[in-house]
Structure formats: structure tokens, C-alpha cells
Design an enzyme around this catalytic site. Structure first.
Site, PDB file in Angstrom:
ATOM      1  CB  CYS A   2       7.212  -5.420  21.112  1.00  0.00           C
ATOM      2  SG  CYS A   2       7.042  -4.149  22.373  1.00  0.00           S
ATOM      3  NE  ARG A  27       7.336  -6.739  15.188  1.00  0.00           N
ATOM      4  CZ  ARG A  27       6.277  -7.078  14.106  1.00  0.00           C
ATOM      5  NH1 ARG A  27       6.465  -7.054  12.992  1.00  0.00           N
ATOM      6  NH2 ARG A  27       5.152  -6.675  14.815  1.00  0.00           N
ATOM      7  CD1 TRP A  76       9.120   2.045  19.380  1.00  0.00           C
ATOM      8  CD2 TRP A  76       7.008   1.901  20.348  1.00  0.00           C
ATOM      9  NE1 TRP A  76       8.466   3.250  19.400  1.00  0.00           N
ATOM     10  CE2 TRP A  76       7.150   3.136  19.566  1.00  0.00           C
ATOM     11  CE3 TRP A  76       5.693   1.668  20.776  1.00  0.00           C
ATOM     12  CZ2 TRP A  76       6.322   4.029  19.824  1.00  0.00           C
ATOM     13  CZ3 TRP A  76       4.874   2.800  20.986  1.00  0.00           C
ATOM     14  CH2 TRP A  76       5.064   3.804  20.273  1.00  0.00           C
ATOM     15  CG  ASN A 100       3.916  -6.980  19.506  1.00  0.00           C
ATOM     16  OD1 ASN A 100       3.939  -5.618  19.762  1.00  0.00           O
ATOM     17  ND2 ASN A 100       3.799  -7.550  18.333  1.00  0.00           N
ATOM     18  N   GLY A 101       2.062  -5.882  22.173  1.00  0.00           N
ATOM     19  CA  GLY A 101       0.795  -5.288  22.293  1.00  0.00           C
ATOM     20  C   GLY A 101       0.481  -4.421  23.514  1.00  0.00           C
ATOM     21  CD  GLU A 480       6.413   9.271   2.010  1.00  0.00           C
ATOM     22  OE1 GLU A 480       5.495   9.489   2.930  1.00  0.00           O
ATOM     23  OE2 GLU A 480       7.186   8.435   2.252  1.00  0.00           O
ATOM     24  CE  LYS A 484       9.690   8.427   4.506  1.00  0.00           C
ATOM     25  NZ  LYS A 484       8.694   7.325   4.150  1.00  0.00           N
ATOM     26  CD  GLU A 487      10.122   7.735   9.083  1.00  0.00           C
ATOM     27  OE1 GLU A 487       9.772   8.272   7.818  1.00  0.00           O
ATOM     28  OE2 GLU A 487       9.382   6.583   9.352  1.00  0.00           O
ATOM     29  CG  HIS A 503      -3.827  32.275   3.101  1.00  0.00           C
ATOM     30  ND1 HIS A 503      -4.484  33.246   2.652  1.00  0.00           N
ATOM     31  CD2 HIS A 503      -3.640  31.490   1.643  1.00  0.00           C
ATOM     32  CE1 HIS A 503      -4.810  33.309   1.432  1.00  0.00           C
ATOM     33  NE2 HIS A 503      -4.392  32.147   0.732  1.00  0.00           N
ATOM     34  CE  LYS A 602       9.116  -0.968   7.635  1.00  0.00           C
ATOM     35  NZ  LYS A 602       9.208   0.228   6.874  1.00  0.00           N
TER      36      LYS A 602
HETATM   37  O1  M6R Z   1       2.773  -0.837   7.987  1.00  0.00           O
HETATM   38  P1  M6R Z   1       2.041   0.538   7.477  1.00  0.00           P
HETATM   39  O2  M6R Z   1       2.326   0.548   5.872  1.00  0.00           O
HETATM   40  O3  M6R Z   1       0.571   0.383   7.962  1.00  0.00           O
HETATM   41  O4  M6R Z   1       2.644   1.532   8.217  1.00  0.00           O
HETATM   42  C1  M6R Z   1       1.966   2.881   8.368  1.00  0.00           C
HETATM   43  C2  M6R Z   1       2.841   3.809   8.939  1.00  0.00           C
HETATM   44  O5  M6R Z   1       3.559   3.623  10.320  1.00  0.00           O
HETATM   45  C3  M6R Z   1       4.354   4.199   7.925  1.00  0.00           C
HETATM   46  O6  M6R Z   1       4.048   4.314   6.738  1.00  0.00           O
HETATM   47  C4  M6R Z   1       5.296   5.067   8.731  1.00  0.00           C
HETATM   48  O7  M6R Z   1       4.725   6.353   8.503  1.00  0.00           O
HETATM   49  C5  M6R Z   1       6.734   4.925   8.152  1.00  0.00           C
HETATM   50  N1  M6R Z   1       7.489   4.728   8.990  1.00  0.00           N
HETATM   51  C6  M6R Z   1       7.019   6.087   7.412  1.00  0.00           C
HETATM   52  O8  M6R Z   1       8.455   6.123   6.647  1.00  0.00           O
END
Ligand code: M6R
Length: 607
Positions: A2, A27, A76, A100-101, A480, A484, A487, A503, A602
Site C-alpha cells: 500500500c 507498492r 494491496w 498501510n499495514g 534467483e 525472477k 514473478e 531423486h 514492492k
Molecule cells: O525489500 P526487501 O529486499 O526486504 O524485499 C524482499 C523481497 O520481498 C523481494 O526481494 C522480492 O522477493 C522481490 N520482489 C523479488 O524480485
């Protein structure tokens, strides 16, 4: 999670709120709304499901009169589905707020209010907070906020309009972030500086359980008792240009291309006289001299950077390193003591799980060192020591430049420990430092592969499932790469240790499941070739990411991403670029919303 923004000043509030929301949209982006307040009028609220553009369209049709005070929110969803009624702002009596929260005890509060015949119209915890503040309101905003904060449990950043205080906005927070800026044209507050940087680079973070009162003439910081406090001013080291796309079609691509520079600004200032210096950040050498183990904790991409750190540190330092997912850390009753160094990693510095892990580590007496990108964020403030990464704002939801600078910070820490503990020979030390110095150039060179990667990504356009495999450092990068890809492209993807596939999971391999095989380690290369042949024999198409000579086994891959040759320790930086570009173009080829993938946000400020 948010985005919130508020403004009180001499300009028209509506465009300021809408522009701010567009910048905060990363966000959260399932609905958006604003409320504006003019003298002698009750607040006008306009909200809608969908993105900020939908809100802009709605506002344009309703053409509200100029107002000089207003609040705006991009959501969000946590409690209650995505609907207009659940979108913020929420109003109860004189109170209109954005939040937000997560209010954890909203159910108990709702029951208490129901006993008095007060019921919400939405399914949100935020409306219950609005109802509670309204219930506690007798004309004095500060008193109502204080009483409510005493009852509320959970995380919150609220911006509150009181209908009978038309030229004021009251803001309060617990855990969720709020930054404030004051200029000649008015007072601004937002979830983060990306929305405010064009107004000023000087800002302060509203301390937890404090109230910021915005008026046309400035911002007053108050305790919950109403006593004035001096804000602690900070200065942003980046500017409005950094928060724009600058000609790139997406923030993700822009941020991928920013990596040579972000590595330069993160690494260079710490390399001095053939040594690694953290003097500027006031991290004493003693921090690195006497712990016996390291625990790295983080979420998502930041945790994958931790996996790279583990392989590197265990190899070079021979110190045990555990990598723990922050969301599980607290519940696993971790073994921590004063001989443990806990490294927390977070781009935003606000991830709720990572913050909770940091607090637990401190409680148990461990030493804490945070690797954070956002200056002054909660994790940065609460950690004993902070090593900032200097990537500038990362706007795309998919993390790219933050990942490589997080890795570089771990390399710096590893180098520092090795040097302090005398674990490195002079020759190794100088080649390690040279490797660090060379990172921007290495990444620049890898970026030249973009047209080739764009082309071969067509192999992924129509698939539903995929695997990323690797060993050692390459496995960390497989994790990673896989994260990516799923996502941003919505292609289901699993990361696997190459030797482990047989396995069980190899049962999933068919000619419809491509495998991205990462192999940069000379030692494990022959084993990787065998693992690749195993999946190939089951029909899989292979995208091979390697810096090895494949002339003796050229038939193992349908496509190859030939990485520039580098020291085996630094290959994570070349592989990162390859997997980022692969994921980016998979998303582009599939016509998706690269920067704002579905269901994500984010900054994940809920546990
Ligand atoms: O702000 P942060 O680095 O703590 O965020 C952690 C994860 O939410 C963040 O890395 C998320 O996995 C990314 N969107 C991946 O691309």
C-alpha cells in the site's frame, strides 16, 4: 505494501496526490482513492478498483473543485477482496483515513464497536481503525489518536482527516513507514521518498508512535501526549531523475542497465589503499574479529543474495554460515548468541518478516549487521550496524540492481573478515579486491548479450513450466533466476540443485519443460554436463548459461548464453544479468505488465 500520500498547502492537492500515487503504485495496485478537504465542506472521497490511471479517469469525470488538503492511497489487499468499498480512504463520522499495514486485533475492536451498534460497511481492518478513532473523537484529534493507538495492535501508518479541522492532516505510524517533507508550497507525507523527491531532498522519518501534523505552513512533530519534538532531518542522495524511466520502456530494464553504476557506487567508496574500509559507516573492525558463526536472514531475492554469501563465505572463511528465510526464522527457535553475527538483507528496509527476524536476533544477544538500500528505513535504524547499498530507488517490483549490490556488500563483508582474520595471502587479497573493482566493467560486458538473450527468450514464450538447475554458487543463481522468471512471466518455475533432480523431480521433465542450466564452475562442469544430458534425454530443451568451453559437448543445449570469462568467485554477477534479461524478455514477449506483476507489491510490510 500500500502506498500513501498526503498534502496540505497552497497548491491544488488533487494533481499532487494523483502524481504521488502513480509513483507509489509499485507498492500495491489493486485499487486507489483520494479524499480532499476544503474549508467548510466535508471531505470528498473518490475511489475505484484498478490502477491509479482508473482513478485519474474517474477524478477527471467528476472534476472536483480545487482543494488544498488531501490524502491518497493505492492498495494491496490484505483484508477483504478487491472492491471499491474496500478501497481507501475509509470514513467514519468526522474521520476519514488511509492506512498501510495490518490491524491484528481488528476483530476484537469490531465486536466492541458492534456492542454500541456501530458496524463497518467494508470488510477491511482499516475501516475498523477509522471507526475506532471516530469513536474516541471528542473534537481533539491528538487525544483521539493517542487513545486509539493504545488499543490498536499490529502495523500501521495512518493519514487522517478530521472534517471539523479542514486545513490539517494528522499522521501516525507503528512499523509501517512514513516520510515527511516540508517546502514553501506546503507539507507532504508519503510511504517513501519516491513520491516526494521532486519537492525536496530533505526529509524526516516520522518516528514510531509519534504524530505528524500537516498544515499549509509546515509539519509539527508531536508525541502522542501532544508535546513538540524536533524531527531528525535526512538528505536523499538521489534525485527525481532516478525515479523516472528515462527513455526505457520499463523500470525493470532501466534498473538492469543501472547495475554497472550501482555496483560502482556501492563498492568503490569502501575500497581504500588495498583494503576494505567501513569507517564511514562506523562499523568497527572488532565486529568481524570474534564471532564463530554467521546467520543470514532475508526474504525473496534478498535471501537469494544470502545464498551466494553463504557459499562464498564458507569457502573463503571456513566459518559456518546458515541462511534462514526471515518469515520462518522466528518460529524455528533459532540458536543465537553473542558469538553469532546475524546479517539481515533488505532492499526496502521495511520487510516485516525481516524486521521481526532482526528484532529476535537482537533480543537473543547476537550482533546484527544490516545490508539495506533505503536510507533511514526501519531495518537500517534498528540494526546495530548498517552497510548501505547505493543502488538508488528500485521501482520495478522485480528486484534486479538491489540483488547485485546486496551480493557485492556480502563480498565486501567476506573480504573484510578474511583480511581482519588474516585468512588471505597477499596474492589472493589483491586478486579478490581487483575482482571487486572490476565488477562494473564485468557487468557492462555481460549487458552486451542483451540482443542475443532477447532472441533466445522466445523459447520460453509459450511454455507453462520450467526448471533452473545449477550447483554451488550456480544453484544460488538458479534460485534467483527461477524466482525472477515466475514473478514477471507467470511461467511456473522450480530451482533445483542439478544433482538432486534425479531423486524425484525429473519425473516432471518432458519436451514441454525447458531447463535453464547454469554452469560456471570448472570443477563441477563435467557433472553438470551429465545432469543436462539426463534432462535432455527426457525431451527437455536446454538454455545453457555458461562461461565454460562447450566445444566438446556443443550438442547439449538448444541455446547458449556465453558469459564473459571471469574469476570463478565472481560469476554470480554475470549470471545475474543473464537471468534478469531472460526473465524480463519472457515477460515482454508474453505481453505482461513487467513492472507491476499481478498479486505482488514492492515492499512487503505484512508478516
Ligand atoms: O525489500 P526487501 O529486499 O526486504 O524485499 C524482499 C523481497 O520481498 C523481494 O526481494 C522480492 O522477493 C522481490 N520482489 C523479488 O524480485
Amino acid at each position: 505494501m500500500c502506498g500513501i500520500i498526503s498534502y496540505c498547502g497552497t497548491s491544488d492537492a488533487v494533481p499532487i496526490l494523483l502524481d504521488g500515487l502513480s509513483k507509489l503504485e509499485y507498492r500495491g495496485y489493486d485499487s486507489a482513492g483520494i479524499s480532499i478537504l476544503s474549508e467548510n465542506q466535508s471531505p470528498l472521497t473518490i475511489k475505484t478498483t484498478g490502477k491509479v490511471q482508473e482513478l485519474r479517469n474517474k477524478v477527471a469525470t467528476l472534476a472536483p473543485k480545487h482543494a488544498h488538503c488531501g490524502i491518497g492511497h493505492t492498495r494491496w489487499a490484505t483484508h477483504g477482496q478487491v472492491s471499491e468499498i474496500n478501497a481507501h480512504p475509509h470514513t467514519s463520522g468526522f474521520v476519514t483515513l488511509i492506512h498501510n499495514g495490518i490491524i491484528e486485533n481488528y476483530h476484537e475492536i469490531a465486536l466492541k464497536l458492534a456492542e454500541q451498534g456501530k458496524y463497518p460497511v467494508s470488510q477491511t481492518d482499516s475501516e475498523i481503525a477509522a471507526m475506532l478513532i471516530s469513536h474516541n473523537y471528542d473534537g481533539d484529534p491528538i487525544k483521539a489518536i493517542k487513545r486509539s493507538c493504545e488499543e490498536l495492535e499490529g502495523t500501521y501508518a495512518f493519514c487522517i482527516l478530521f472534517a471539523d479541522h479542514p486545513s490539517e492532516i494528522y499522521c501516525v505510524r507503528n512499523a509501517s513507514p512514513l516520510v515527511a517533507v516540508s517546502t514553501e508550497t506546503g507539507s507532504y507525507i508519503a510511504s517513501d521518498m519516491t513520491a516526494l523527491i521532486e519537492y525536496s531532498k530533505d526529509y524526516f522519518i516520522v518516528p514510531e508512535q509519534h504524530i505528524a501534523k500537516l498544515t499549509k505552513t509546515g509539519i509539527k512533530l508531536l508525541t502522542l501526549e501532544g508535546e513538540s519534538k524536533e524531527p531528525q532531518m535526512l538528505h536523499a542522495s538521489w534525485d527525481a531523475k532516478s525515479a523516472k524511466k528515462n527513455g526505457y520502456p520499463h523500470f525493470m530494464l532501466k534498473e538492469i542497465h543501472e547495475q554497472p553504476n550501482s555496483l560502482l557506487t556501492t563498492v568503490m567508496p569502501r575500497l581504500k589503499d588495498m583494503n576494505i574500509s567501513f569507517l564511514e559507516e562506523q562499523i568497527p573492525d572488532s565486529l568481524f574479529s570474534d564471532f564463530t558463526r554467521i546467520v543470514i536472514t532475508a526474504c525473496g531475492t534478498a535471501m537469494n543474495a544470502g545464498l551466494v554469501g553463504k557459499v562464498l563465505m564458507e569457502k573463503l572463511l571456513r566459518i559456518p554460515v546458515a541462511v534462514e528465510t526471515a518469515s520462518e526464522f522466528r518460529y524455528g527457535d533459532p540458536i543465537l548468541d553473542e558469538r553469532t553475527l546475524v546479517i539481515v538483507i533488505s532492499q526496502s528496509g521495511e520487510t516485516a518478516d525481516t524486521l521481526a527476524a532482526l528484532r529476535l536476533a537482537k533480543e537473543r544477544g547476537a550482533k546484527t549487521l544490516a545490508i539495506v538500500n533505503v536510507k533511514g528505513s526501519s531495518i537500517a535504524r534498528e540494526s546495530e550496524y548498517v552497510l548501505y547499498t547505493h543502488a538508488g530507488p528500485e521501482i520495478a517490483v522485480a528486484s534486479t540492481k538491489a540483488f547485485t549490490v546486496q551480493m557485492s556488500a556480502l563480498y565486501l563483508i567476506c573480504g573484510k573478515i578474511g583480511i581482519i582474520r588474516n585468512l588471505f595471502s597477499e596474492t589472493f587479497k589483491s586478486s579478490f579486491l581487483q575482482g571487486l573493482l572490476n565488477l562494473p566493467k564485468l557487468v557492462e560486458e555481460t549487458l552486451l548479450l542483451e540482443p542475443h538473450i532477447k532472441e533466445i527468450t522466445h523459447m520460453l514464450t509459450d511454455v507453462q513450466d520450467s526448471f533452473f538447475i545449477g550447483r554451488g554458487l550456480d544453484y544460488a543463481l538458479a534460485c534467483e533466476g527461477s524466482l525472477k522468471l515466475k514473478e514477471v512471466s507467470y511461467i511456473h518455475s522450480e530451482s533445483y540443485m542439478a544433482g538432486e533432480l534425479k531423486h524425484g523431480s525429473i519425473a516432471l521433465i518432458t519436451d514441454k519443460v525447458p531447463v535453464v542450466a547454469i554452469t560456471t564452475n570448472e570443477e563441477t562442469f563435467p557433472k553438470m554436463v551429465s545432469n543436462i544430458r539426463e534432462v535432455k534425454a527426457r525431451g527437455s530443451n536446454i538454455i545453457l548459461i555458461t562461461d565454460q568451453d562447450i566445444s566438446t559437448c556443443a550438442d547439449i543445449a538448444e541455446a547458449q548464453i556465453p558469459l564473459p570469462k571471469t574469476d570463478a568467485l565472481f560469476t554470480p554477477f554475470t549470471v545475474s544479468i543473464a537471468v534478469q534479461l531472460l526473465s524480463y524478455y519472457a515477460s515482454v514477449h508474453r505481453g505482461l505488465d513487467v513492472d507491476q506483476p499481478r498479486n505482488l507489491a514492492k515492499s512487503v510490510t505484512v508478516e
